[in-house]
Design an enzyme around this catalytic site. Structure first.
Site, short mmCIF file in Angstrom:
data_model
loop_
_atom_site.label_atom_id
_atom_site.label_comp_id
_atom_site.label_asym_id
_atom_site.label_seq_id
_atom_site.Cartn_x
_atom_site.Cartn_y
_atom_site.Cartn_z
N GLY A 65 -16.16 -4.16 -14.97
CA GLY A 65 -16.04 -4.71 -13.61
C GLY A 65 -17.31 -4.41 -12.83
O GLY A 65 -18.05 -3.45 -13.16
N ALA A 66 -17.57 -5.25 -11.83
CA ALA A 66 -18.78 -5.06 -11.03
C ALA A 66 -18.45 -5.27 -9.55
O ALA A 66 -19.30 -5.68 -8.77
CB ALA A 66 -19.86 -6.03 -11.49
N GLY A 67 -17.20 -4.98 -9.17
CA GLY A 67 -16.78 -5.14 -7.77
C GLY A 67 -16.98 -3.85 -7.00
O GLY A 67 -17.77 -2.97 -7.39
N GLY A 68 -16.25 -3.71 -5.89
CA GLY A 68 -16.44 -2.59 -4.98
C GLY A 68 -16.18 -1.23 -5.63
O GLY A 68 -16.97 -0.29 -5.45
N THR A 96 -9.49 -1.31 3.58
CA THR A 96 -9.33 -1.76 2.20
C THR A 96 -9.68 -3.23 2.08
O THR A 96 -10.17 -3.85 3.04
CB THR A 96 -7.91 -1.41 1.67
OG1 THR A 96 -7.88 -1.67 0.27
CG2 THR A 96 -6.82 -2.19 2.37
N LYS A 125 -14.11 -3.84 3.14
CA LYS A 125 -14.88 -2.61 2.91
C LYS A 125 -16.37 -2.78 3.23
O LYS A 125 -17.02 -1.83 3.62
CB LYS A 125 -14.71 -2.14 1.47
CG LYS A 125 -13.36 -1.50 1.21
CD LYS A 125 -13.30 -0.95 -0.21
CE LYS A 125 -12.01 -0.20 -0.44
NZ LYS A 125 -11.94 0.41 -1.78
N SER A 133 0.82 -1.22 0.00
CA SER A 133 0.00 0.00 0.00
C SER A 133 0.86 1.26 0.00
O SER A 133 1.87 1.36 0.68
CB SER A 133 -0.90 0.02 1.24
OG SER A 133 -1.57 1.26 1.28
N SER A 145 -0.63 4.11 0.85
CA SER A 145 -1.34 5.03 1.74
C SER A 145 -0.48 5.58 2.87
O SER A 145 -0.60 6.77 3.21
CB SER A 145 -2.60 4.36 2.30
OG SER A 145 -3.53 4.17 1.27
N ASP A 205 -14.06 6.81 -2.37
CA ASP A 205 -13.62 6.32 -3.69
C ASP A 205 -14.31 7.04 -4.84
O ASP A 205 -13.66 7.48 -5.79
CB ASP A 205 -13.89 4.81 -3.81
CG ASP A 205 -12.82 3.99 -3.10
OD1 ASP A 205 -11.71 4.50 -2.90
OD2 ASP A 205 -13.10 2.82 -2.75
N TYR A 245 -3.26 1.72 -10.73
CA TYR A 245 -2.24 2.77 -10.75
C TYR A 245 -0.82 2.21 -10.75
O TYR A 245 0.13 2.96 -10.87
CB TYR A 245 -2.43 3.73 -9.56
CG TYR A 245 -2.54 3.02 -8.24
CD1 TYR A 245 -3.79 2.73 -7.69
CD2 TYR A 245 -1.40 2.61 -7.56
CE1 TYR A 245 -3.90 2.07 -6.50
CE2 TYR A 245 -1.51 1.94 -6.36
CZ TYR A 245 -2.76 1.67 -5.84
OH TYR A 245 -2.85 0.99 -4.65
P1 NAP Z 1 -13.05 -6.13 -6.42
O1 NAP Z 1 -14.15 -5.71 -5.51
O2 NAP Z 1 -12.31 -7.40 -6.18
O3 NAP Z 1 -13.69 -6.17 -7.90
C1 NAP Z 1 -12.92 -6.53 -9.04
C2 NAP Z 1 -13.85 -6.67 -10.24
O4 NAP Z 1 -13.03 -7.06 -11.35
C3 NAP Z 1 -14.92 -7.76 -10.06
O5 NAP Z 1 -16.08 -7.40 -10.78
C4 NAP Z 1 -14.25 -8.96 -10.72
O6 NAP Z 1 -15.14 -9.91 -11.25
C5 NAP Z 1 -13.54 -8.29 -11.88
N1 NAP Z 1 -12.45 -9.11 -12.37
C6 NAP Z 1 -11.41 -9.61 -11.66
N2 NAP Z 1 -10.62 -10.35 -12.47
C7 NAP Z 1 -11.20 -10.32 -13.70
C8 NAP Z 1 -10.87 -10.90 -14.94
N3 NAP Z 1 -9.78 -11.68 -15.08
N4 NAP Z 1 -11.68 -10.69 -15.99
C9 NAP Z 1 -12.80 -9.92 -15.86
N5 NAP Z 1 -13.16 -9.33 -14.70
C10 NAP Z 1 -12.37 -9.54 -13.63
O7 NAP Z 1 -11.93 -5.00 -6.50
P2 NAP Z 1 -12.15 -3.41 -6.43
O8 NAP Z 1 -12.00 -2.94 -5.05
O9 NAP Z 1 -13.39 -3.10 -7.18
O10 NAP Z 1 -10.87 -2.90 -7.24
C11 NAP Z 1 -10.75 -3.07 -8.63
C12 NAP Z 1 -9.44 -2.42 -9.11
O11 NAP Z 1 -9.50 -1.02 -8.89
C13 NAP Z 1 -8.21 -2.93 -8.33
O12 NAP Z 1 -7.14 -3.05 -9.22
C14 NAP Z 1 -7.94 -1.83 -7.34
O13 NAP Z 1 -6.57 -1.74 -7.00
C15 NAP Z 1 -8.36 -0.61 -8.15
N6 NAP Z 1 -8.76 0.50 -7.28
C16 NAP Z 1 -8.08 1.66 -7.42
C17 NAP Z 1 -8.43 2.73 -6.65
C18 NAP Z 1 -7.68 4.02 -6.84
O14 NAP Z 1 -7.72 4.86 -5.94
N7 NAP Z 1 -7.03 4.21 -7.99
C19 NAP Z 1 -9.46 2.65 -5.70
C20 NAP Z 1 -10.16 1.44 -5.58
C21 NAP Z 1 -9.78 0.36 -6.39
P3 NAP Z 1 -16.01 -10.88 -10.27
O15 NAP Z 1 -17.06 -9.96 -9.73
O16 NAP Z 1 -16.54 -11.90 -11.19
O17 NAP Z 1 -15.05 -11.38 -9.24
#
Ligand code: NAP
Length: 288
Positions: free
Chosen positions: A131-134, A66, A70, A19, A21, A106, A230
């Site tokens: 993507g459909a995660g957090g 994180t 979350k 991290s 941070s 975020d 990033y």
């Molecule tokens: P998360 O909750 O784990 O969600 C990840 C998403 O990506 C899910 O929808 C997941 O699908 C999908 N995914 C993972 N591997 C995949 C693949 N091989 N093919 C297609 N889809 C895939 O993570 P998150 O917190 O949303 O974070 C996502 C990214 O954003 C990370 O890299 C994180 O470091 C970055 N981020 C950056 C910041 C910033 O300040 N720049 C802030 C937050 C997050 P499933 O739902 O099917 O698992």
């Protein structure tokens, strides 16, 4: 020499090893003259309740949350505010009057990066989130509140994407569309897009060559392609966008802005963007 009176701040997650941070927040405190120290704590799932109890009894002045905590942290907090209330996701905990309040910075962090770094105003724009995660969820709710014209969510798990579009509809009345990465409609979606955002971890170090499967070549010339990843600063996805002549935005600005917003919630003061961005870029690239 430290006085031992410093205010204690922390990051709770697992993993937290890489991290940025602590660099960001400790430099923000230095720039603001805040007598605080920010440490990272690797907290396993089964230790989260104990860790939040420690925030109370050790008198932490603020905590970031994180992956993977979350959402799971919510039952241990007293109240949710703003985007955290709407999205059910917390990345910042603020002790206020004996209570722990959960916030999410975020979505707002991304918006500040979009506006201040790329000069793009989301209102009226057609946006695609991959993507459909957090993070996708935080951005989707925030962008809908900013009155985007259309929102297309592309996820690999159709059920998860459907749940998110249904929740957006229920809580905001906004009719987002859901797709899978294999959908034959993606070239049409891309052709109408003003903004495409990668909110998957694809392209993150060490998997530098991976990228989401999305037909960027079909995007119009004025489309902006953003990546939340990033590290590296320029992902394979952004490199492809750049080759196609599309404007790009890296995730580093969002990282800095979400940290600035957290610092403001804890201290009431806003640290400056430029020196914090420079510091983190140096940490990532090794450049001076
Ligand atoms: P998360 O909750 O784990 O969600 C990840 C998403 O990506 C899910 O929808 C997941 O699908 C999908 N995914 C993972 N591997 C995949 C693949 N091989 N093919 C297609 N889809 C895939 O993570 P998150 O917190 O949303 O974070 C996502 C990214 O954003 C990370 O890299 C994180 O470091 C970055 N981020 C950056 C910041 C910033 O300040 N720049 C802030 C937050 C997050 P499933 O739902 O099917 O698992």
């Amino acid at each position: 020499m430290k006085s031992g009176e410093q205010r204690l701040f922390g990051l709770f997650g697992d993993p937290v090893g890489h991290s940025l941070s602590p660099y960001l927040q400790n430099e923000a405190f230095r720039l603001l003259g805040v007598d605080g120290v920010y440490l990272k704590f690797r907290i396993k799932r089964e230790e989260l309740a104990t860790a939040i109890a420690a925030v109370r009894c050790l008198n932490f002045a603020g905590v970031n949350i994180t992956i993977p905590h979350k959402e799971k942290v919510i039952p241990y907090l007293d109240q949710l505010a703003g985007d955290a209330f709407l999205t059910g996701s917390v990345n910042t905990v603020v002790p206020e009057g004996g209570k722990l309040i959960g916030y999410s910075t975020d979505g707002e962090g991304f918006l500040l990066s979009l506006r201040n770094e790329a000069g793009v105003e989301p209102a009226g724009k057609r946006v695609v989130i991959l993507g459909a995660g957090g993070a996708a969820r935080a951005l989707a709710f925030r962008l809908v509140q900013e009155e985007v014209a259309a929102l297309d969510l592309v996820g690999r798990d159709p059920e998860k994407t459907r749940r998110l579009t249904a929740e957006l509809q229920e809580k905001t009345g906004f009719p987002a569309s859901g797709h899978t990465f294999a959908s034959p409609h993606l070239p049409r979606v891309a052709a109408a897009a003003d903004l495409v955002i990668n909110a998957t971890p694809l392209g993150m170090a060490p998997d530098l060559l991976s990228k989401p499967v999305f037909p960027l070549a079909a995007c119009p010339g004025g489309c902006l392609v953003a990546d939340l990843v990033y590290n590296p600063l320029e992902t394979a996805f952004l490199k492809e966008a750049d080759r196609l002549g599309l404007a790009t935005l890296s995730g580093l600005g969002m990282l800095v802005y979400q940290g600035i917003l957290a610092c403001r919630l804890w201290t009431g003061r806003t640290p400056p963007f430029a020196p914090l961005y420079r510091l983190l870029k140096q940490r990532l690239t090794g450049e001076k």
